[in-house]
Design an enzyme around this catalytic site. Sequence first.
Site, PDB file in Angstrom:
ATOM      1  N   LYS A 256       0.826  -1.322   0.210  1.00 35.40           N
ATOM      2  CA  LYS A 256       0.045  -0.096   0.134  1.00 35.40           C
ATOM      3  C   LYS A 256       0.976   1.202  -0.181  1.00 35.40           C
ATOM      4  O   LYS A 256       1.847   1.445   0.957  1.00 35.40           O
ATOM      5  CB  LYS A 256      -0.968   0.120   1.197  1.00 35.40           C
ATOM      6  CG  LYS A 256      -1.645   1.176   1.512  1.00 35.40           C
ATOM      7  CD  LYS A 256      -2.583   1.282   2.650  1.00 35.40           C
ATOM      8  CE  LYS A 256      -3.318   2.512   2.823  1.00 35.40           C
ATOM      9  NZ  LYS A 256      -4.227   2.413   4.141  1.00 35.40           N
ATOM     10  N   ASP A 261      -2.808  10.224   3.364  1.00 34.15           N
ATOM     11  CA  ASP A 261      -4.094   9.816   3.619  1.00 34.15           C
ATOM     12  C   ASP A 261      -5.068  10.628   4.273  1.00 34.15           C
ATOM     13  O   ASP A 261      -5.137  10.617   5.507  1.00 34.15           O
ATOM     14  CB  ASP A 261      -4.420   8.488   4.472  1.00 34.15           C
ATOM     15  CG  ASP A 261      -5.646   7.796   4.421  1.00 34.15           C
ATOM     16  OD1 ASP A 261      -6.542   8.298   3.692  1.00 34.15           O
ATOM     17  OD2 ASP A 261      -5.958   6.740   4.935  1.00 34.15           O
ATOM     18  N   LYS A 268     -10.842  12.506   7.357  1.00 34.31           N
ATOM     19  CA  LYS A 268     -10.675  12.314   8.852  1.00 34.31           C
ATOM     20  C   LYS A 268     -10.667  13.240   9.877  1.00 34.31           C
ATOM     21  O   LYS A 268     -10.782  14.350   9.389  1.00 34.31           O
ATOM     22  CB  LYS A 268      -9.197  11.828   8.952  1.00 34.31           C
ATOM     23  CG  LYS A 268      -8.654  10.320   8.251  1.00 34.31           C
ATOM     24  CD  LYS A 268      -7.309   9.895   8.527  1.00 34.31           C
ATOM     25  CE  LYS A 268      -7.073   8.670   7.774  1.00 34.31           C
ATOM     26  NZ  LYS A 268      -7.499   7.585   8.489  1.00 34.31           N
ATOM     27  N   ASP A 279       1.546   6.596   5.418  1.00 28.86           N
ATOM     28  CA  ASP A 279       0.519   5.662   5.250  1.00 28.86           C
ATOM     29  C   ASP A 279       0.981   4.865   3.830  1.00 28.86           C
ATOM     30  O   ASP A 279       0.265   3.810   3.195  1.00 28.86           O
ATOM     31  CB  ASP A 279      -0.846   6.150   4.611  1.00 28.86           C
ATOM     32  CG  ASP A 279      -2.167   5.082   4.941  1.00 28.86           C
ATOM     33  OD1 ASP A 279      -1.861   4.150   5.583  1.00 28.86           O
ATOM     34  OD2 ASP A 279      -3.244   5.443   4.481  1.00 28.86           O
ATOM     35  N   GLU A 340      -9.523   3.342   1.699  1.00 25.83           N
ATOM     36  CA  GLU A 340      -8.810   3.516   0.284  1.00 25.83           C
ATOM     37  C   GLU A 340      -7.869   2.549   0.277  1.00 25.83           C
ATOM     38  O   GLU A 340      -7.575   1.900  -1.047  1.00 25.83           O
ATOM     39  CB  GLU A 340      -8.457   4.987   0.036  1.00 25.83           C
ATOM     40  CG  GLU A 340      -7.034   4.926   0.787  1.00 25.83           C
ATOM     41  CD  GLU A 340      -6.702   4.801   2.235  1.00 25.83           C
ATOM     42  OE1 GLU A 340      -7.857   5.175   2.891  1.00 25.83           O
ATOM     43  OE2 GLU A 340      -5.679   4.720   2.869  1.00 25.83           O
ATOM     44  N   ARG A 342      -7.523  -0.581   0.940  1.00 25.33           N
ATOM     45  CA  ARG A 342      -7.767  -2.035   0.135  1.00 25.33           C
ATOM     46  C   ARG A 342      -8.276  -1.902  -1.256  1.00 25.33           C
ATOM     47  O   ARG A 342      -8.165  -2.847  -2.252  1.00 25.33           O
ATOM     48  CB  ARG A 342      -9.027  -2.686   1.007  1.00 25.33           C
ATOM     49  CG  ARG A 342     -10.561  -1.606   0.813  1.00 25.33           C
ATOM     50  CD  ARG A 342     -11.197  -2.050   2.165  1.00 25.33           C
ATOM     51  NE  ARG A 342     -10.560  -1.458   3.346  1.00 25.33           N
ATOM     52  CZ  ARG A 342     -11.358  -1.734   4.542  1.00 25.33           C
ATOM     53  NH1 ARG A 342     -12.467  -2.412   4.650  1.00 25.33           N
ATOM     54  NH2 ARG A 342     -10.940  -1.124   5.525  1.00 25.33           N
TER      55      ARG A 342
END
Length: 493
Positions: A256, A261, A268, A279, A340, A342
């Site tokens: 990933k 993020d 968030k 991330d 996001e 996945r």
Amino acid sequence: MTWQPGLPVHGAPAWVVVLDAEGGLPAAAKEAGERLGVDLGRLLEAQLATGFSPAAGATVAYPLLTGEASEVVLVGAGDGSAKDLRHAGAAIARFGRGKDELTTVVAEGIDDAALRAFAEGVILGSFSYTLKTVDPGEPAVGQVAVTDGTDGTDGARQQVLDRGVVIGRTGWLARQLAITPSNAKDPAWLAARATEVAAATGLEVTVWDEKKLAADGFGGILAVGRGSTRPPRFVRLDYVPAGATKNTPYVVLVGKGITYDTGGLSLKPREGMVSMKRDMTGGGSVIATMSALRELGANVRVTGLVCAAENMPSGTAYRPDDVIRHFGGRTTEVKNTDAEGRLVLADGLAYAVQELKPDVLVDIATLTGAIKVSLGAMLYGGLFATDDALADNLADAGRVSGEELWRMPLPAEYEDLISTPIADSVNSSKGPGSITAALFLKAFAGDIPWAHLDLSSIAESPADRFEYSIGATGAGARLLTTWLTSETPTAGI
Ligand code: BES
Ligand code: MN
Ligand code: ZN
């Protein structure tokens, strides 16, 4: 780091004595003490009497007024295990900051695993990163010579140290990538770092830009990257060992690579966003792992894939309720743009299954906050697997590398939680967050033995602690490198 037969002729200005598994002095300490003009036995006794404990990484320094060195430091090695020697190595690196050279005396016959871990600790404990205009830190120790006082010169011990240094460096690189702030780090930047690694270590590299991603149908990576002015990238690094045949096992890693993020339109809360520069830890660890395979002579074929995008809210961002079509055609209904990771990994996994057909597939990600609730911080990363031998091999590498894993279940009973009448699945639901995320990914791994590493729980260190420095840890690089360079990483699979 160099392995030094006997006690070095030219002493370093500072000497380090690593205690043995019982908290006592190593055999060579007697001669070392004579050279330094200090009775190390009495020094240790006095220190123990005034509260020094020989726990792993505990240090006590003592100035010397005569003899060839100006300082000697005693370092605890706990129970002498690899883990404890890694802590001791890191402590030495901290003590050695600003020093050109250290001579380190270790227990006679210290085993290879412990010596290797010691070297890893020295490298990792030397890590620092700052953009301060006046660098407050002292530079990493220049040279570390290690000796157990014996005369063995067969080179085997040097090789063990060298291996530890290379593995330590993978952790260093992964940490450096993860700690870099996101104004400097976007998907193209991450792809450029991968390209550099490929050039330096003899790997093939392919980078998909946004046009090629669209042409090839990478709907997950494109959707997540759509809100940002900095377009997404997909990176492929290929390692083929010398002498590979069609029977050489083939492993694909998928990381990933979210370079920031924000959560996207499902934004968030402000506290939750801080530290989301890291991330891309999974993708960075894939790059760092790939960088070491040639040097360490891994005997499996490995392809590393990095799914890189920046998750931003904007007028062009993807939305909750959108349905996206992944590489290969599977569809997902988006319920939360903050789930996001996945979505980008799904494209990478589908690409691996369809185009690469590996024997083993492993993805690595800071995928869920929920794994931190399940496992706490800094002890275990989450491991999910469809194959028991793969799970065991990875868990073993976790113990050896010091990046430990705890296996989590993949119950089919929870698959209902991610079903929807609109698409093949949803990307977010109620229930056990780390498990539903893993179940979502499982559908993209086809019949290939697959493992998923959710490392949010070990991706950030709250403090300078043993081999970790505060902030991003670059978790996973040492684990994957240790696994892939073990004798038979795919045994039993
Ligand atoms: N990158 C985060 C996971 C994360 C959270 C890593 C905290 C490290 C520390 C991930 O993309 C995320 O936001 N996950 C959500 C999933 C949810 C929306 C289903 C989460 O865990 O809250
Ligand atoms: Mn998120
Ligand atoms: Zn994320």
